[in-house]
Design an enzyme around this catalytic site. Structure first.
Site, PDB file in Angstrom:
ATOM      1  N   HIS A 307      -7.550   2.358   7.353  1.00 27.35           N
ATOM      2  CA  HIS A 307      -8.718   1.852   8.054  1.00 27.35           C
ATOM      3  C   HIS A 307      -9.971   2.368   7.363  1.00 27.35           C
ATOM      4  O   HIS A 307      -9.972   3.500   6.873  1.00 27.35           O
ATOM      5  CB  HIS A 307      -8.713   2.298   9.527  1.00 27.35           C
ATOM      6  CG  HIS A 307      -9.621   1.478  10.369  1.00 27.35           C
ATOM      7  ND1 HIS A 307     -10.955   1.761  10.497  1.00 27.35           N
ATOM      8  CD2 HIS A 307      -9.392   0.353  11.081  1.00 27.35           C
ATOM      9  CE1 HIS A 307     -11.511   0.845  11.271  1.00 27.35           C
ATOM     10  NE2 HIS A 307     -10.596  -0.018  11.639  1.00 27.35           N
ATOM     11  N   ASP A 364      -3.588  -3.034  14.381  1.00 28.85           N
ATOM     12  CA  ASP A 364      -2.784  -4.238  14.161  1.00 28.85           C
ATOM     13  C   ASP A 364      -1.316  -3.958  13.912  1.00 28.85           C
ATOM     14  O   ASP A 364      -0.514  -4.883  13.836  1.00 28.85           O
ATOM     15  CB  ASP A 364      -3.354  -5.019  12.967  1.00 28.85           C
ATOM     16  CG  ASP A 364      -4.659  -5.680  13.320  1.00 28.85           C
ATOM     17  OD1 ASP A 364      -4.797  -6.084  14.487  1.00 28.85           O
ATOM     18  OD2 ASP A 364      -5.534  -5.789  12.453  1.00 28.85           O
TER      19      ASP A 364
HETATM   20  N1  CMC Z   1      -1.131   0.269   1.658  1.00 31.42           N
HETATM   21  C1  CMC Z   1      -1.125   0.942   0.474  1.00 31.42           C
HETATM   22  N2  CMC Z   1      -2.197   1.580  -0.031  1.00 31.42           N
HETATM   23  C2  CMC Z   1      -3.341   1.532   0.657  1.00 31.42           C
HETATM   24  C3  CMC Z   1      -3.438   0.833   1.889  1.00 31.42           C
HETATM   25  C4  CMC Z   1      -2.276   0.205   2.384  1.00 31.42           C
HETATM   26  N3  CMC Z   1      -2.312  -0.463   3.550  1.00 31.42           N
HETATM   27  N4  CMC Z   1      -4.700   0.943   2.378  1.00 31.42           N
HETATM   28  C5  CMC Z   1      -5.373   1.673   1.470  1.00 31.42           C
HETATM   29  N5  CMC Z   1      -4.563   2.025   0.440  1.00 31.42           N
HETATM   30  C6  CMC Z   1      -4.928   2.877  -0.708  1.00 31.42           C
HETATM   31  C7  CMC Z   1      -5.743   2.118  -1.733  1.00 31.42           C
HETATM   32  O1  CMC Z   1      -4.927   1.494  -2.690  1.00 31.42           O
HETATM   33  C8  CMC Z   1      -6.603   3.211  -2.305  1.00 31.42           C
HETATM   34  O2  CMC Z   1      -5.813   3.968  -3.173  1.00 31.42           O
HETATM   35  P1  CMC Z   1      -6.487   4.672  -4.478  1.00 31.42           P
HETATM   36  O3  CMC Z   1      -7.488   5.657  -3.912  1.00 31.42           O
HETATM   37  O4  CMC Z   1      -5.341   5.313  -5.189  1.00 31.42           O
HETATM   38  O5  CMC Z   1      -7.127   3.569  -5.255  1.00 31.42           O
HETATM   39  C9  CMC Z   1      -6.911   4.101  -1.088  1.00 31.42           C
HETATM   40  O6  CMC Z   1      -5.789   3.915  -0.201  1.00 31.42           O
HETATM   41  C10 CMC Z   1      -8.206   3.749  -0.347  1.00 31.42           C
HETATM   42  O7  CMC Z   1      -8.150   2.371   0.011  1.00 31.42           O
HETATM   43  P2  CMC Z   1      -9.411   1.403   0.057  1.00 31.42           P
HETATM   44  O8  CMC Z   1      -8.955  -0.008  -0.066  1.00 31.42           O
HETATM   45  O9  CMC Z   1     -10.449   1.878  -0.905  1.00 31.42           O
HETATM   46  O10 CMC Z   1      -9.953   1.696   1.516  1.00 31.42           O
HETATM   47  P3  CMC Z   1     -10.922   0.771   2.334  1.00 31.42           P
HETATM   48  O11 CMC Z   1     -11.590   1.639   3.322  1.00 31.42           O
HETATM   49  O12 CMC Z   1     -11.787  -0.020   1.408  1.00 31.42           O
HETATM   50  O13 CMC Z   1      -9.941  -0.294   3.040  1.00 31.42           O
HETATM   51  C11 CMC Z   1      -8.475  -1.326   4.573  1.00 31.42           C
HETATM   52  C12 CMC Z   1      -9.516  -0.212   4.351  1.00 31.42           C
HETATM   53  C13 CMC Z   1      -8.187  -1.453   6.072  1.00 31.42           C
HETATM   54  C14 CMC Z   1      -9.039  -2.684   4.091  1.00 31.42           C
HETATM   55  C15 CMC Z   1      -7.176  -0.994   3.786  1.00 31.42           C
HETATM   56  O14 CMC Z   1      -6.664   0.259   4.244  1.00 31.42           O
HETATM   57  C16 CMC Z   1      -6.115  -2.066   3.874  1.00 31.42           C
HETATM   58  O15 CMC Z   1      -6.140  -3.007   3.081  1.00 31.42           O
HETATM   59  N6  CMC Z   1      -5.168  -1.977   4.865  1.00 31.42           N
HETATM   60  C17 CMC Z   1      -4.178  -3.010   5.070  1.00 31.42           C
HETATM   61  C18 CMC Z   1      -4.787  -4.150   5.845  1.00 31.42           C
HETATM   62  C19 CMC Z   1      -4.978  -3.820   7.325  1.00 31.42           C
HETATM   63  O16 CMC Z   1      -4.081  -3.322   7.983  1.00 31.42           O
HETATM   64  N7  CMC Z   1      -6.167  -4.181   7.865  1.00 31.42           N
HETATM   65  C20 CMC Z   1      -6.478  -4.000   9.279  1.00 31.42           C
HETATM   66  C21 CMC Z   1      -7.579  -3.018   9.529  1.00 31.42           C
HETATM   67  S1  CMC Z   1      -7.658  -2.552  11.263  1.00 31.42           S
HETATM   68  C22 CMC Z   1      -8.128  -3.994  12.072  1.00 31.42           C
HETATM   69  C23 CMC Z   1      -9.536  -4.363  11.825  1.00 31.42           C
HETATM   70  O17 CMC Z   1     -10.423  -3.544  12.124  1.00 31.42           O
HETATM   71  O18 CMC Z   1      -9.759  -5.471  11.359  1.00 31.42           O
END
Ligand code: CMC
Length: 428
Positions: A307, A364
């Site tokens: 998140h 989710d």
């Molecule tokens: N599976 C594997 N690796 C992950 C995941 C995941 N679900 N989420 C983040 N990472 C890794 C990412 O690859 C990165 O690694 P590194 O530092 O080695 O490059 C690190 O964790 C940080 O991730 P980020 O993408 O920079 O973090 P963010 O804050 O930009 O993204 C997020 C947050 C929710 C988009 C992301 O965690 C994600 O894609 N999660 C899966 C989709 C999901 O479940 N979304 C629902 C969010 S809750 C409902 C809502 O509020 O809409």
């Protein structure tokens, strides 16, 4: 004494006031930066460190896993409140008295009819259309059928636009689902409560009387409350920024619905269930999928994990996990998907990749399991999220309009070509 932030660029120093929220959050107020510095701006892709507004609606502390609407804890609201009460709280700032709630509900019911011509637009969609696309389009179309809801210059006009959309969106949600299920469209019943009416509109069949299952009702009420607001997330920021151009409420909400659709945001609930299904079909080997999620050369992500702001746990996920167990038990459903979800969660919580990056199950991860137990098709999951988020979007849009916020218009750092001479096509 007010705190000051000092910024040094080359040999020039600047000072900016530091503003403090009611929970002691600090922000450097850089409103004057560009003017005083001769054009310097800040850059923050994804707005990870940027506050877009001041807001009195929702407080969350991602480190401590705290979420509050208007000061009330999400745990209390999910346990004790009704979705319509929470909607009132978010939109108007206080929990309603019985009279206030009854009037709000009665005004919503008076505005719950959707123009019959909207059905014709729905009919034109293919049966395979994703219901989020349908919902976004029909919400935008409502503007044409309710032109007085575009320019809301008085409290009265704003209130009318709010009760209209609170009444009509559940009808559109149910129509989107009834289209998938090949059922005739209906308008529900004014004799039912808000949540009961949503259920009746979604699930009732033309050839049998519909009775509300109290277990399903309570679970749906809880899910809607848990999704009702989440401060400046992607879709809410979209609603605020679209509304900041003084586009109407329905057009702003339609844009918010589109933003919510993406799998990194609200679309994750559908993506989670599809992922769990795929793992089950593939023999339930969760370790294989854990490895894929960690592999930087594989685009696969563990949906429902991670998140932007929660870096400890998502308090909504905790409540939903308990609710999912309860609903499946109460309804006597043995869903193998729940086992896959639990073992995936267990492995991720003990895996250094996930622990180091503070990736925990989000709202989710378990919600789809409940929706599935209720008999809601998987493509509808994000639509249910939108229905829950409606009062939050409205509250944020109203706050933005009443606060007379300026039009949202970020800047950029240009990295393209500098001035070039035009060449005729024969010379290229
Ligand atoms: N599976 C594997 N690796 C992950 C995941 C995941 N679900 N989420 C983040 N990472 C890794 C990412 O690859 C990165 O690694 P590194 O530092 O080695 O490059 C690190 O964790 C940080 O991730 P980020 O993408 O920079 O973090 P963010 O804050 O930009 O993204 C997020 C947050 C929710 C988009 C992301 O965690 C994600 O894609 N999660 C899966 C989709 C999901 O479940 N979304 C629902 C969010 S809750 C409902 C809502 O509020 O809409």
């Amino acid at each position: 004494m007010a705190e000051i932030a000092k910024l040094q660029i080359g040999d020039r120093a600047y000072e900016f006031p530091v503003t403090k929220g009611s929970e002691n959050e600090l922000a450097i107020d850089i409103k004057t930066l560009r003017g005083v510095s001769g054009g310097v701006i800040t850059i923050d892709p994804g707005y990870k460190n940027t506050g877009a507004c001041k807001s009195a609606i929702t407080f969350l502390d991602g480190e401590k896993g705290v979420l509050r609407y208007r000061g009330y804890s999400i745990e209390d609201l999910a346990e004790k409140a009704d979705f319509l009460e929470v909607s009132y709280l978010l939109i108007f700032g206080e929990l309603p008295s019985q009279d206030q709630l009854s009037k709000f509900h009665s005004d919503i019911k008076d505005n719950a009819i959707v123009d019959d011509d909207v059905r014709k637009i729905l009919d034109a969609f293919p049966k395979t259309a994703h219901p989020m696309g349908i919902l976004s389009s029909l919400t935008s179309a409502l503007t044409a059928f309710n032109p007085s809801s575009v320019n809301v210059d008085s409290d009265e006009e704003m209130y009318r636009a709010i009760v209209k959309i609170m009444g009509k969106l559940p009808v559109l949600v149910s129509w989107a689902m009834r289209k998938i299920n090949g059922l005739p469209l209906n308008y529900g019943s004014n004799s039912l409560g808000y949540v009961e009416n949503v259920m009746s509109m979604m699930f009732s069949k033309p050839n049998e009387e519909y009775t509300v299952n109290p277990i399903v009702r309570d679970a749906l009420n809880k899910l809607l409350i848990l999704h009702a607001d989440h401060e400046q997330n992607c879709s809410t920021s979209t609603v605020r920024i679209v509304g900041s151009s003084h586009a109407g409420l329905f057009a702003s909400l339609s844009a918010g619905i589109s933003a919510l659709w993406g799998p990194l945001h609200g679309g994750a609930n559908q993506a989670v269930l599809e992922m769990l299904e795929a793992i089950k079909e593939d023999g339930g080997d969760t370790k294989k999928y854990m490895a894929k999620a960690k592999d930087k050369n594989d685009p696969f992500r563990l949906m429902g994990f991670g998140h932007r702001v929660y870096k400890n746990f998502d308090p909504r996920a905790k409540i939903i996990k308990v609710a999912a167990n309860q609903v499946l038990n109460d309804l006597g459903i043995d869903d193998p998907i729940l086992d896959v979800a639990k073992s995936l969660e267990q492995e991720a919580l003990n895996d250094p990749y996930f622990v180091d990056r503070k990736l925990y199950p989000n709202v989710d991860f378990y919600s789809g399991i409940i929706y599935r137990a209720m008999g809601i098709p998987v493509e509808m999951f994000t639509v249910m999220f939108a229905l829950g988020r409606l009062p939050g979007w409205i509250a944020q849009w109203k706050e933005m309009r009443l606060g007379k916020e300026p039009i949202g218009r970020p800047r950029q750092i240009y990295t393209g070509e500098t001035l070039r001479e035009f060449k005729n096509i024969a010379q290229r």
